[in-house]
Each structure stands twice: as structure tokens, then as C-alpha cells.
Design a protein around this motif. Structure first.
Motif, short mmCIF file in Angstrom:
data_model
loop_
_atom_site.label_atom_id
_atom_site.label_comp_id
_atom_site.label_asym_id
_atom_site.label_seq_id
_atom_site.Cartn_x
_atom_site.Cartn_y
_atom_site.Cartn_z
N TYR A 11 33.67 42.06 42.48
CA TYR A 11 34.76 42.70 43.21
C TYR A 11 36.12 42.62 42.52
O TYR A 11 37.10 43.20 43.02
N SER A 12 36.21 41.89 41.42
CA SER A 12 37.53 41.80 40.79
C SER A 12 37.39 41.51 39.29
O SER A 12 36.30 41.28 38.78
N GLY A 36 37.44 47.07 42.61
CA GLY A 36 38.44 46.06 42.28
C GLY A 36 38.45 45.69 40.80
O GLY A 36 39.31 44.92 40.37
N SER A 92 44.26 39.84 38.06
CA SER A 92 43.41 40.68 38.91
C SER A 92 44.05 41.00 40.25
O SER A 92 44.58 40.11 40.92
N PRO A 106 42.38 43.19 43.38
CA PRO A 106 42.60 42.10 44.32
C PRO A 106 42.44 40.72 43.68
O PRO A 106 41.94 40.57 42.58
N GLY A 130 39.96 38.38 48.39
CA GLY A 130 39.88 39.59 47.57
C GLY A 130 38.50 40.24 47.63
O GLY A 130 38.34 41.40 47.26
N GLY A 169 38.03 44.29 47.27
CA GLY A 169 37.54 44.84 46.01
C GLY A 169 36.21 45.56 46.11
O GLY A 169 35.74 46.12 45.12
#
Ligand code: GDP
Ligand code: IMO
Ligand code: MG
Length: 440
Positions: free
Chosen positions: A33-34, A71, A240, A242, A248, A252
Motif C-alpha cells: 500500500y505504500s 499508494g 511515502s 500515505p 496508511g 493506500g
């Protein structure tokens, strides 16, 4: 069914890839996600030893939907190399999906990353030099180029020229670099776009549909909370958006915070850091060297960066920072990794507070000057001499090792449900099933 986030509780490289590889079996979707390919996650399983930078660690099971979420910033070349490496080694990547909203790392990002570091001089961050920071900078500055642009040739041509006109002024005027040629970049990226097209999807819709069907989603964090732009040791952090913290995870990938039911905090049994910045428990002696060379633990697990090969700075477990990050992330379960590395020390130390200007403090000061000045206050515990890499039950650990685990558990105020005693998938002691029936 809820989502579970796996985060790093220190300065990255805690063993998140290893923990995600272990837990992926319970999930149908595994998603990053990031961050970008500044991350380096090592996985050792029955398929061999792998270093992943962008692809989620669930890829080895073959039947998991693996998502690179919006993300992330994605260097197409790096992603294609990773996919090719996996395919060559017989790993099926047909269930990999890449968000159309993810941003691209472009050739100027790497140039700017390296040039910024030179300009910072003594204040250099020690970045990975992958262009990740400048790509996030452009995302927030609203001059990013996204995966959706890449797979639409006409759109990419137009957007590239728009952005490059601006970027060439920055490259030549500010950095004294040569301007980049849009035609050459267009040709190179057109090929990347064609090769990546089959993977590009509306991943938000995919994740939301899986969530609605009640499927288990595992969110694989990158970096560690102490490298987070907001809560970390600024400015020696990553960039990063999010965040590199659990909050996050939903952002993301496209689900709300109420979807996240568990947060697994991955902590190494000691401290490491790559790059510059404060590290109160850093050791510059033979103990630090022993930790870097893998201590009395599993072979071939020296502390050198997965992405850059740089030696990692090493030190004793920092309980002040561990408690801080456990609270910051809402950690519900801890995976403690590399306990085996500590085998062979006569005594092991845990930092429980700092001394600053003759005062005892239990948080890291926000200012860099003070954060560099704090002196760790240690608690000493007896060490253990046996090799523990073969241990699979808590009761079979030496008493001293169990005592050490319990002390860390008290400090982080969350149960340690998994103790990793080697890099391989099976080298773990699991004391509680985090994905048990109660997780609904
Ligand atoms: P990540 O970025 O959090 O996924 O962690 P890295 O892969 O960058 O670094 C962790 C390193 O520790 C890798 O070399 C892993 O193979 C290794 N590792 C993970 N768990 C253990 C463990 O329990 N014991 C030992 N000795 N090595 C481990
Ligand atoms: P994983 O996911 C450890 C560090 C860099 C540098 C700082 C900024 O493998 O845990 P950047 O290139 O992001 O602008 O560098 O952040 N860093 C990491 N350190 N593990 C990582 O990822 C890291 N990603 C970035 O070394 O100090
Ligand atoms: Mg790593």
C-alpha cells in the motif's frame, strides 16, 4: 472479513516480507500500500530465497490476488525486472495487479534523488537513490505521471511533454544537469506500458469487492514507523504518502479504517538502521559488529541492505521507540524476528529510557539536536548460548530467551504471537493464531 496490516515497528528491515510470506496462507488478497522499490523484502521459502521490492510477498502461493496499490510509486523497469525474475524462477505472476492510480518513477527522479543528496552535503539522508523520494514529491506537487497515463499512449505522450518541460528547467537551471529527451523517454516507456498493460487494473474496485465478499486481505507495509514522514526521525525519514504506519494501509489500497481489524507489528529483537539520522542505541563496538554479522543465529543472514547492499547500523533493542511505535500503529500483535541472532551473547541489553540533560525521559525528543544527544539507559538481561534456529515451541526456548521475549512484550504492551528464529518460512514459534476464528 476484516483486513490485517503488517507494519515495521523500527527503521525498516524488521522482517516484514518474511512475516507476510508466513501469514499469506490465510488470506486471498495480499497488497502493498505504500513506498516504492526503495523497499527490499527478503523471503526464504521452499521456492528459494527472494528479494522483492514492489511485488507483495504473497506471490509465492500462486492462488492469492497480489496487488500493488495506488499508494505506491512504481519504477516500471524495476517492476518488470522483478516480474521477469519471478517468472524465470517458476513463480506464477498471473494474479498480480497494479493500480492504474499508482504514480510512476521517471528517469528524472533518480537523477534528482542523487543530486539532492549531493546538495545536502553533510546533512545527506542516505537515501536508497532509487528516485522514490522525488517521485512522491511530484505526486504531492501534482506533477506526477500515473500508471493510467502510461498505458494510454496518446495521453502519455502529452503528459510526458507537459511535465518534462517543467522538469528540464529544474534539471538544467537548479541542478546543472543535462536536459532529458522526451522522444527517448517516450520510446522506452511505451514499451514498458505495453508489457505492464495486462497487470494494470482498478485495484480499488478489486479490493473493495473482495472485502464485500468477506475475503481476508493482508496489507504489507514497507519501511518502518521511525522512517515515517510525520512520526519518524525527521528529516531522516522516507517520503511515502500515505504513511509508513498502519493508518496508511487503508488509504493506500482503498478501504476505510473500520475494515482493519488487526495490526501486526514486526520488530527485530535488536535495532538496525540504514542511512543517516539518530539511533540512540547504536553500537560502535564488537557487539555491534557481531549483530551485523548475524550473531549466533542462522547462517547467511548478515545485516546488509536488501536494496542497496549497505551495511546496516546495529544496536540493542530500543524499548522507548518500540513502545512509541506500537501505540502509534495500534499494534494488536507482535512478530518478533531474528531472536536467533542474539544467541551467544553473555548478556543482552534493552533500552528502557533515555538520559537527556541529567533527566530521565521516556520519549525521543522531536528536535534533531536533542535526539542525537540522548543516552540510552539499559536494563541488562542474561543471554543464552544455544542455537535456537530449530526451536518451534515457546517452551523449548532457553529460559533466558523466554525472559527476554517477556520483557519486550511488557515494554511494547502487546502480545508477541510469533517469534521468528530464522529466515525460512518454517523457522517460527507461533504462540497464538492471529487469523483465528475470532477474526470476524
Ligand atoms: P523487511 O524489509 O522488513 O522485509 O526485511 P529485510 O528482508 O530487508 O531484512 C530482514 C533480514 O532478516 C533478511 O535478510 C531476512 O532473510 C532476515 N530474517 C528475517 N527473519 C529472520 C530471523 O528470524 N532470523 C534471522 N537470522 N534472519 C531473519
Ligand atoms: P523496507 O521496506 C530500511 C531508508 C533509507 C534512508 C531513508 C530515505 O525494506 O523495510 P528513501 O530512498 O526512501 O528516500 O531513503 O529511508 N529506507 C529504508 N530503510 N528499509 C526500507 O524499506 C527502507 N526504505 C527507505 O535507507 O535512510
Ligand atoms: Mg528491507
Amino acid at each position: 472479513m476484516p483486513a490485517v496490516v503488517v507494519i515495521g515497528g523500527q527503521w525498516g528491515d524488521e522482517g516484514k516480507g518474511r512475516v507476510v510470506d508466513f501469514h499469506s496462507r490465510y488470506c486471498s488478497v495480499v497488497a502493498r500500500y505504500s513506498a516504492g522499490h526503495n523497499a527490499g523484502h527478503t523471503i526464504v521459502n521452499e521456492r528459494g530465497k527472494f528479494a522483492l521490492h514492489l511485488v507483495p510477498a504473497g506471490i509465492f502461493y500462486g492462488n492469492k490476488t497480489c496487488i500493488i496499490g495506488h499508494g505506491l510509486v512504481i519504477d516500471p523497469k524495476s517492476l518488470l525486472a522483478e516480474v521477469a525474475m519471478l517468472s524465470e524462477r517458476g513463480i506464477d505472476t498471473s494474479r498480480l495487479l497494479v493500480s492504474e492510480r499508482a504514480h510512476l518513477v521517471m528517469p528524472w527522479h533518480r537523477i534528482i534523488d542523487l543530486a539532492d543528496e549531493r546538495l545536502r552535503g553533510a546533512a545527506a539522508i542516505g537515501t536508497t537513490g532509487t528516485g522514490t523520494g522525488p517521485a512522491f514529491h511530484d505526486k504531492v506537487g501534482r506533477i506526477g505521471i500515473r500508471m493510467a497515463d502510461l498505458i494510454d499512449r496518446a495521453r502519455f505522450r502529452e503528459r510526458l511533454r507537459e511535465v518534462l518541460e517543467y522538469k528540464n528547467r529544474v534539471l538544467t537551471g537548479l541542478y546543472g544537469e543535462a536536459p532529458l529527451d522526451p522522444d527517448a523517454i517516450e520510446r522506452e516507456y511505451a514499451e514498458f506500458g505495453e508489457r505492464l498493460r495486462p497487470y494494470v487494473a482498478d485495484t480499488i474496485a478489486v479490493v473493495q469487492a473482495a472485502h464485500a465478499r468477506g475475503e481476508m486481505i493482508l496489507l504489507e507495509g514497507a519501511q518502518g514507523s521511525l522512517l515515517d514522514i510525520d512520526s519518524g526521525t525527521y528529516p531522516y525519514v522516507t517520503s511515502s504518502v500515505p504513511a509508513s504506519v498502519a493508518a496508511g494501509g487503508g488509504i493506500g489500497i482503498g478501504i476505510g479504517p473500520t475494515a482493519i481489524a488487526r495490526v501486526i507489528g514486526v520488530y527485530k529483537a535488536f535495532q538496525t538502521r540504514v542511512g543517516h539520522g539518530p539511533m540512540p542505541t547504536e553500537l560502535h563496538d564488537s557487539d555491534g559488529e557481531t549483530l551485523r554479522e548475524g550473531g549466533g543465529g542462522a547462517p547467511d543472514t548478515r545485516e546488509y541492505g536488501t536494496t542497496t547492499g549497505r551495511p546496516r547500523r546495529t544496536g540493542w533493542f530500543d524499548g522507548v521507540l518500540a513502545r512509541y511505535t506500537a501505540r502509534l500503529n495500534g499494534v494488536t500483535s507482535v512478530a518478533l524476528t531474528r531472536l536467533d541472532t542474539l544467541s551467544g551473547f553473555e548478556r543482552v541489553k534493552v533500552c528502557v529510557a533515555y538520559e537527556l540533560d541529567d533527566q530521565r525521559v521516556t520519549t525521543l525528543p522531536a528536535t534533531l539536536e536533542a535526539a542525537l544527544r540522548v543516552k540510552p539507559i539499559y536494563e541488562e538481561l542474561p543471554g543464552w548460548q544455544h542455537d535456537i534456529t530449530h526451536v518451534r515451541a515457546l517452551g523449548d526456548l532457553p529460559t533466558e530467551a523466554r525472559q527476554y521475549v517477556r520483557r519486550i512484550e511488557q515494554i511494547v504492551e502487546a502480545p508477541i504471537d510469533m517469534i521468528s528464529v530464522g529466515p525460512e518460512r518454517t523457522q517460527a514459534i507461533v504462540t497464538r493464531d492471529v487469523f483465528g476464528a475470532a477474526l470476524t
